[in-house]
Design a protein around this motif. Structure first.
Motif, PDB file in Angstrom:
ATOM      1  N   HIS A 275       0.830  -1.106   0.074  1.00 48.71           N
ATOM      2  CA  HIS A 275       0.030  -0.039   0.003  1.00 48.71           C
ATOM      3  C   HIS A 275       0.949   1.086  -0.044  1.00 48.71           C
ATOM      4  O   HIS A 275       1.899   1.231   0.715  1.00 48.71           O
ATOM      5  CB  HIS A 275      -0.964   0.107   1.290  1.00 48.71           C
ATOM      6  CG  HIS A 275      -1.647  -1.057   1.279  1.00 48.71           C
ATOM      7  ND1 HIS A 275      -3.151  -1.170   0.975  1.00 48.71           N
ATOM      8  CD2 HIS A 275      -1.786  -2.333   2.004  1.00 48.71           C
ATOM      9  CE1 HIS A 275      -3.647  -2.214   0.875  1.00 48.71           C
ATOM     10  NE2 HIS A 275      -2.820  -3.091   1.595  1.00 48.71           N
ATOM     11  N   ALA A 276       0.490   2.273  -0.709  1.00 44.14           N
ATOM     12  CA  ALA A 276       1.181   3.568  -0.728  1.00 44.14           C
ATOM     13  C   ALA A 276       0.394   4.624  -0.592  1.00 44.14           C
ATOM     14  O   ALA A 276      -0.764   4.599  -0.964  1.00 44.14           O
ATOM     15  CB  ALA A 276       2.038   3.556  -2.066  1.00 44.14           C
TER      16      ALA A 276
ATOM     17  N   GLN B 118       0.382   8.998  -0.674  1.00 46.23           N
ATOM     18  CA  GLN B 118       0.918  10.350  -0.795  1.00 46.23           C
ATOM     19  C   GLN B 118       0.015  11.542  -1.200  1.00 46.23           C
ATOM     20  O   GLN B 118      -0.939  11.371  -1.718  1.00 46.23           O
ATOM     21  CB  GLN B 118       1.933  10.240  -2.089  1.00 46.23           C
ATOM     22  CG  GLN B 118       2.703  11.478  -2.165  1.00 46.23           C
ATOM     23  CD  GLN B 118       2.534  12.365  -3.241  1.00 46.23           C
ATOM     24  OE1 GLN B 118       1.884  11.932  -4.260  1.00 46.23           O
ATOM     25  NE2 GLN B 118       2.675  13.566  -2.986  1.00 46.23           N
TER      26      GLN B 118
ATOM     27  N   LEU C  75       7.827   7.015  12.970  1.00 46.46           N
ATOM     28  CA  LEU C  75       7.315   5.975  12.388  1.00 46.46           C
ATOM     29  C   LEU C  75       8.029   4.841  12.025  1.00 46.46           C
ATOM     30  O   LEU C  75       7.908   3.831  11.490  1.00 46.46           O
ATOM     31  CB  LEU C  75       6.580   6.461  11.168  1.00 46.46           C
ATOM     32  CG  LEU C  75       5.424   7.404  11.280  1.00 46.46           C
ATOM     33  CD1 LEU C  75       5.082   7.744   9.680  1.00 46.46           C
ATOM     34  CD2 LEU C  75       4.353   6.805  12.221  1.00 46.46           C
ATOM     35  N   ASP C  76       9.579   5.114  12.345  1.00 42.83           N
ATOM     36  CA  ASP C  76      10.570   4.138  12.126  1.00 42.83           C
ATOM     37  C   ASP C  76      10.136   2.697  12.442  1.00 42.83           C
ATOM     38  O   ASP C  76      10.483   1.653  11.827  1.00 42.83           O
ATOM     39  CB  ASP C  76      11.980   4.413  12.523  1.00 42.83           C
ATOM     40  CG  ASP C  76      12.452   5.496  11.726  1.00 42.83           C
ATOM     41  OD1 ASP C  76      11.693   5.888  10.850  1.00 42.83           O
ATOM     42  OD2 ASP C  76      13.514   5.896  12.140  1.00 42.83           O
ATOM     43  N   ASP C  77       9.703   2.278  13.563  1.00 44.91           N
ATOM     44  CA  ASP C  77       9.345   1.204  14.074  1.00 44.91           C
ATOM     45  C   ASP C  77       7.937   0.639  13.546  1.00 44.91           C
ATOM     46  O   ASP C  77       7.328  -0.446  14.192  1.00 44.91           O
ATOM     47  CB  ASP C  77       9.755   0.910  15.539  1.00 44.91           C
ATOM     48  CG  ASP C  77       8.712   1.812  16.213  1.00 44.91           C
ATOM     49  OD1 ASP C  77       7.991   2.942  15.860  1.00 44.91           O
ATOM     50  OD2 ASP C  77       8.675   1.727  17.553  1.00 44.91           O
ATOM     51  N   ARG C  78       7.358   1.320  12.935  1.00 46.96           N
ATOM     52  CA  ARG C  78       5.775   0.775  12.449  1.00 46.96           C
ATOM     53  C   ARG C  78       5.865  -0.487  11.711  1.00 46.96           C
ATOM     54  O   ARG C  78       6.645  -0.657  10.746  1.00 46.96           O
ATOM     55  CB  ARG C  78       5.428   1.889  11.418  1.00 46.96           C
ATOM     56  CG  ARG C  78       3.836   1.810  10.774  1.00 46.96           C
ATOM     57  CD  ARG C  78       2.770   1.908  11.875  1.00 46.96           C
ATOM     58  NE  ARG C  78       2.856   3.085  12.608  1.00 46.96           N
ATOM     59  CZ  ARG C  78       2.076   4.143  12.818  1.00 46.96           C
ATOM     60  NH1 ARG C  78       0.800   3.966  12.036  1.00 46.96           N
ATOM     61  NH2 ARG C  78       2.007   4.976  13.542  1.00 46.96           N
TER      62      ARG C  78
ATOM     63  N   GLY D 195       5.560  -3.479   9.309  1.00 52.57           N
ATOM     64  CA  GLY D 195       5.363  -3.453   7.817  1.00 52.57           C
ATOM     65  C   GLY D 195       5.717  -2.292   7.081  1.00 52.57           C
ATOM     66  O   GLY D 195       5.870  -2.383   5.787  1.00 52.57           O
ATOM     67  N   LEU D 196       6.421  -1.223   7.556  1.00 53.87           N
ATOM     68  CA  LEU D 196       6.951  -0.094   6.754  1.00 53.87           C
ATOM     69  C   LEU D 196       8.249  -0.351   6.241  1.00 53.87           C
ATOM     70  O   LEU D 196       9.271  -0.773   6.980  1.00 53.87           O
ATOM     71  CB  LEU D 196       7.260   1.040   7.780  1.00 53.87           C
ATOM     72  CG  LEU D 196       7.806   2.470   7.065  1.00 53.87           C
ATOM     73  CD1 LEU D 196       6.412   3.075   6.206  1.00 53.87           C
ATOM     74  CD2 LEU D 196       7.939   3.224   8.424  1.00 53.87           C
ATOM     75  N   GLY D 197       8.167  -0.437   4.965  1.00 58.96           N
ATOM     76  CA  GLY D 197       9.353  -0.602   4.199  1.00 58.96           C
ATOM     77  C   GLY D 197      10.065   0.690   3.777  1.00 58.96           C
ATOM     78  O   GLY D 197      11.224   0.556   3.454  1.00 58.96           O
TER      79      GLY D 197
ATOM     80  N   LYS E 109       9.898   5.055   3.611  1.00 59.24           N
ATOM     81  CA  LYS E 109       9.195   6.381   4.099  1.00 59.24           C
ATOM     82  C   LYS E 109      10.023   7.411   3.254  1.00 59.24           C
ATOM     83  O   LYS E 109      11.277   7.494   3.277  1.00 59.24           O
ATOM     84  CB  LYS E 109       9.361   6.331   5.589  1.00 59.24           C
ATOM     85  CG  LYS E 109       8.917   7.752   6.301  1.00 59.24           C
ATOM     86  CD  LYS E 109       8.967   7.723   7.817  1.00 59.24           C
ATOM     87  CE  LYS E 109      10.430   7.451   8.128  1.00 59.24           C
ATOM     88  NZ  LYS E 109      10.629   7.594   9.638  1.00 59.24           N
TER      89      LYS E 109
END
Length: 58
Positions: free
Chosen positions: A2-3, A5, A30-33, A35-37, A39
């Motif tokens: 998902h993206a 913007q 948000l770094d430890d969210r 599923g975040l690949g 940012k």
């Protein structure tokens, strides 16, 4: 994947240094969210590289 913007257009006389500092200081939250690949924080600055507007796209 998902993206998302979106663009926020700012006033022509807005100090874009405010945005740069905000990202430098708080961009890590948000770094430890899970599923975040990837940012990215993107700016367009009026008068730079032909940009007619100040915009911020978190």
């Amino acid at each position: 994947m998902h993206a998302k913007q979106y663009e926020i257009t700012l006033p022509a006389d807005y100090d874009m240094g405010v945005i740069r500092r905000r990202v430098a200081v708080g961009g890590h939250v948000l770094d430890d969210r899970p599923g975040l690949g990837l940012k990215a924080y993107v700016i367009r600055e009026r008068g730079v590289e032909g940009s007619p507007v100040n915009q911020y796209a978190p």
